[in-house]
Scaffold this active site. Sequence first.
Site, PDB file in Angstrom:
ATOM      1  N   GLU A 260     -27.162  28.726  22.973  1.00  0.00           N
ATOM      2  CA  GLU A 260     -27.286  27.976  24.300  1.00  0.00           C
ATOM      3  C   GLU A 260     -26.219  27.487  24.737  1.00  0.00           C
ATOM      4  O   GLU A 260     -25.733  26.371  24.133  1.00  0.00           O
ATOM      5  CB  GLU A 260     -28.601  26.994  24.267  1.00  0.00           C
ATOM      6  CG  GLU A 260     -29.081  26.568  25.595  1.00  0.00           C
ATOM      7  CD  GLU A 260     -29.747  25.217  25.430  1.00  0.00           C
ATOM      8  OE1 GLU A 260     -29.518  24.178  25.872  1.00  0.00           O
ATOM      9  OE2 GLU A 260     -30.903  25.431  24.763  1.00  0.00           O
ATOM     10  N   CYS A 297     -29.347  20.077  28.953  1.00  0.00           N
ATOM     11  CA  CYS A 297     -28.943  21.453  29.233  1.00  0.00           C
ATOM     12  C   CYS A 297     -29.846  21.854  30.467  1.00  0.00           C
ATOM     13  O   CYS A 297     -29.366  22.853  31.173  1.00  0.00           O
ATOM     14  CB  CYS A 297     -29.214  22.226  28.106  1.00  0.00           C
ATOM     15  SG  CYS A 297     -30.750  22.033  27.501  1.00  0.00           S
TER      16      CYS A 297
END
Length: 503
Positions: A260, A297
């Site tokens: 990620e 994120c």
Amino acid sequence: MLTGKHLIAGNWVEGPTRFASSPAHGPSHDFALGTPAHVAAACAAAEDAALAFDAAGPEARARFLETIAAEIDARGDAITEIGAQETGLPEARLVGERGRTTGQLKLFAGHIRQKGWLDLRHDKALPDRQPLPRPDLRMMQRPIGPVAVFGASNFPLAFSVAGGDTASALAAGCPVVVKGHSAHPGTGELVAQAVDAAIRACAMPAGTFSLVQGGNRDVGEALVRDPRIKAVGFTGSLFGGRALFDLCAARPEPIPFFGELGSVNPMFLLPAAVAARGEAIAKGWAASLTMGAGQFCTNPGIAAVIDGPDADAFVAAARAALAETGPQTMLTDGIAAAYRQGRDRIASGQGVREVLGSTPEHRLATPLLYEVSGSDWLADHALAEEVFGPLGIVVRVRHAAEMLALAQGLQGQLTCTLHLDPGDTDLAQSLMPVLERKAGRILANGFPTGVEVADAMVHGGPYPASTNFGATSVGTLSIRRWLRPVCYQNLPEALLPAALRAG
């Protein structure tokens, strides 16, 4: 108590050199610095443990996961204390994150007690079928082997030593080698102590879990290159993740890299919604943008709105809400420095105007707000790159067609959000087919910070949000990253895995 050592196959191991932690406040501690030799020992132990850990079966692994959760909770106060010192995160945030971490472990325990994750399939033999008979075919998912996990800087618990990657890999039957993050080594060690205690209590193989602390770039490279590692889980920067991804692909035996890497999580503010409740949306955006100093994120860094008086009111409300937020401590000095660099990059972008400025100093972050036209945004790709921190950009598009063009020009995202009222349905319908191709999660009238850990959650997306668009790092579907299908043709029942045998 902290040992300052690595945990390798049940042993607390010293190293030839040590490094000092850099806490936001409180005392610094010394830790053994990881080396490629530590990595090799941990990977060898993981390979030795792989068959026995798989053979333990889902019920034993479920009890193991639950025991890890209990051992983490038993150390809860100590974990919160050192976590707050190392990261500067408030105690309430760390207590909540610990709950999420133990909740993930328990969720996977319940998940593997059911058979759905095995994807059991059986095509019975058809010996009389013409022109050719069909053999007996059975299929199920099997663990891939030892997994490497890189701890994340921004989640010292939920995405680190015993976080989602580790929990899902252990649930799948895969031993785990964790490279701890140097931003919170004390937190990582206390969690590793909990895992070690659970291994002993549940009589799991010693090599089921290892933690290698800190280490230079060669330690991470040694981990992904080790031939005994069969997949990698990573949460971090695009630059670092891409380098590891390339190493995984360049191995003699390439392996999957589930990284990620970054996302700006754009929000699309549709006209009727902005006219009716633009101020409320602006306040909600400011709260989401500054949550945890913007170090998520899923931080919604971009808001696209059609230019006009309603856009003016939205920008004014967002500025007022952001101006009320004081300085916040960032996770590391390096992250704070990168935030300042991101500010300078955005501020110098084509056609960018400062709406709310500040001068973040040292390890502190203060909110920043900029605006730019849709045409300038589309002309300057650097404006679409993530800035890790509480920085927002309002993109003023001229009309619905330019908003659609903005959506079409996006790179892969973890999330995209639509703020809409009933009068916005037509525009939303035109955006949806584009957004489905751009993001792993699409929201309506909400904010993407706060990722629910559940069966239906997708926390991933097209590159560069993640390196594998078919995977998620949150939710029970994340177990699929560490499994591969195996077909058994005409095998005697005694040779089949227990889950495939009759009855």
